[in-house]
Design an enzyme around this catalytic site. Structure first.
Site, short mmCIF file in Angstrom:
data_model
loop_
_atom_site.label_atom_id
_atom_site.label_comp_id
_atom_site.label_asym_id
_atom_site.label_seq_id
_atom_site.Cartn_x
_atom_site.Cartn_y
_atom_site.Cartn_z
N SER A 153 0.79 -1.24 0.00
CA SER A 153 0.00 0.00 0.00
C SER A 153 0.82 1.28 0.00
CB SER A 153 -0.87 0.03 1.25
OG SER A 153 -2.19 -0.24 0.93
N LYS B 100 0.78 3.50 -2.95
CA LYS B 100 -0.36 4.40 -3.24
C LYS B 100 0.03 5.86 -3.07
CE LYS B 100 -3.71 0.95 -1.58
NZ LYS B 100 -4.39 0.43 -0.38
N TYR C 89 -1.88 -2.45 -10.89
CA TYR C 89 -1.90 -2.14 -9.46
C TYR C 89 -1.21 -3.25 -8.65
CZ TYR C 89 -3.81 -1.92 -4.74
OH TYR C 89 -3.94 -1.93 -3.37
N TYR D 38 -4.54 3.58 7.53
CA TYR D 38 -5.82 2.86 7.52
C TYR D 38 -6.83 3.58 8.42
CZ TYR D 38 -2.81 -0.62 5.34
OH TYR D 38 -1.91 -1.25 4.52
N VAL E 44 0.78 -3.64 4.21
CA VAL E 44 0.59 -4.93 4.89
C VAL E 44 1.82 -5.83 4.93
CG1 VAL E 44 -1.91 -5.18 4.61
CG2 VAL E 44 -0.39 -5.93 2.78
N1 GLU Z 1 -1.75 -5.15 -2.53
C1 GLU Z 1 -2.49 -5.05 -1.31
C2 GLU Z 1 -3.98 -5.12 -1.58
O1 GLU Z 1 -4.44 -4.52 -2.48
C3 GLU Z 1 -2.09 -3.81 -0.58
C4 GLU Z 1 -2.72 -3.74 0.75
C5 GLU Z 1 -2.01 -2.91 1.76
O2 GLU Z 1 -0.79 -2.88 1.88
O3 GLU Z 1 -2.77 -2.27 2.52
O4 GLU Z 1 -4.69 -5.80 -0.90
#
Ligand code: GLU
Length: 351
Positions: free
Chosen positions: A83, A86, A209, A261, A279
């Site tokens: 994540s 992002k 993604y 989060y 994560v």
């Molecule tokens: N590739 C993970 C997903 O889309 C990233 C989640 C994360 O790190 O929060 O579920």
């Protein structure tokens, strides 16, 4: 609240600069020593390949905006960025389209719901609300430069590599593992499409993604990437301008509101820095104008944030004087002193 385990540690005021080199070295080492033996948290396993991570891994790097780097522990161990990507893709699309357009298309507000929520999309008429949840991140990836998925991937790969100052590789094992299990992200992309909010093939965009999330970085890379945002968009190690100062500022504002989060408010309250976690166990926290902290340790708390990472970042925010909201305590030149330089509002004469 986060268990930051920092009771009794004095909050240094946020001044214009980091302490001297030796002091930073000492504090980064102290943060590592302090939390190395913490054994709280659980390694993520919803992407099967992530479950293979060693729960003992723990690396910290502080990068300053002059290009100075302080690595401790497993700061060179590679892991998939997940994540945290992002944040940097958001910066890249803002650079391309301007923050107002991206604000309209993707939003900047916390959904208050889990990162992979479908309900959040439904409740908001298909508007992702925020680029740090999967819906907003997938919509952002779709906006990357290029007419085809392959061109968009190249733009993501090139952009994130420039933030890191080196060419990043994909963890093919994590990519394959997530590709086989990401039906929820596929559903989110199709839902975006059904609301007319995805101007590209959903399957292809989720593939870009997923690759983006599988890019391998280290805690050292995260610190350099964060320090690029702290340095107004210029990578302090390579000197490369990756995004503008305005885009860096806007990205940090989004991270302050949404980076951890559903616990983003608590994080800002306790640690006082824009940050993004992922994560696989990474966290990058950014002190504008000063530098960034990259941490990596796989065991996560219930909200999906690295336990050692959040504790070490909390410790360093206090001791390095990074909390954005920490004013200097009133001293000899503070309130009540005749030597103060700013004039109290009620003493100002009207023009
Ligand atoms: N590739 C993970 C997903 O889309 C990233 C989640 C994360 O790190 O929060 O579920």
């Amino acid at each position: 609240m986060f268990e930051t385990d920092t009771d009794g540690i004095h909050q240094e005021a946020a001044t214009g600069a980091l302490p001297g080199w030796e002091r930073v070295e000492q504090l980064v080492q102290a943060a590592h020593d302090r939390y190395r033996d913490t054994d709280d948290g659980t390694v993520a396993d919803y992407i099967p390949a992530l479950a293979e991570a060693d729960p003992d891994w723990f690396g910290i790097c502080v990068a300053d905006t002059a290009g100075g780097l302080h690595d401790v522990g497993d700061a060179a161990v590679p892991f998939s960025i997940q994540s945290i990507s992002k944040a940097f893709v958001y910066a890249l699309v803002c650079e391309e389209f301007g923050h107002e357009r991206i604000g309209e298309l993707v939003g900047v507000d916390n959904t208050g719901l889990p990162f992979n929520s479908v309900i959040a999309l439904e409740l908001n008429g298909g508007h992702p609300m925020n680029p740090m949840v999967n819906a907003g991140a997938i919509a952002s990836t779709a906006l990357m430069a290029g007419d085809t998925a392959a061109e968009k991937w190249r733009a993501v790969h090139d952009g994130l590599s420039r933030f890191a100052g080196r060419e990043l590789a994909v963890d093919e094992r994590v990519y394959t593992s997530e590709s086989e299990t990401n039906s929820r992200n596929q559903a989110i992309a199709r839902l975006l499409q059904s609301y007319g909010r995805l101007d590209a093939d959903p399957g292809e965009i989720v593939d870009v993604y997923t690759r983006q999330c599988s890019l391998l970085v280290t805690a050292h890379d995260l610190a350099v990437m964060g320090a690029t945002l702290a340095d107004g968009g210029v990578n302090p190690v390579t000197g490369d301008r990756v995004v503008s100062a305005d885009v860096s500022r806007d990205t940090l504002a989004v991270l302050a509101a949404n980076g951890l989060y559903e616990r983003s408010g608590e994080w800002l309250f306790q640690i006082g820095l824009p940050a993004k976690s992922g994560v696989s166990g990474g966290i990058v926290a950014i002190a504008p104008g000063k530098g960034a902290i990259g941490t990596f340790s796989p065991p996560l708390d219930a909200a999906g944030n690295s336990v050692r990472g959040e504790r070490a970042t909390a410790y360093l925010s206090l001791t390095l004087g990074l909390n954005l909201f920490a004013s200097p305590e009133p001293g000899p030149s503070g309130p009540g002193s005749t030597s103060r330089t700013s004039t109290p509002l009620d003493a100002r004469s009207t023009p």
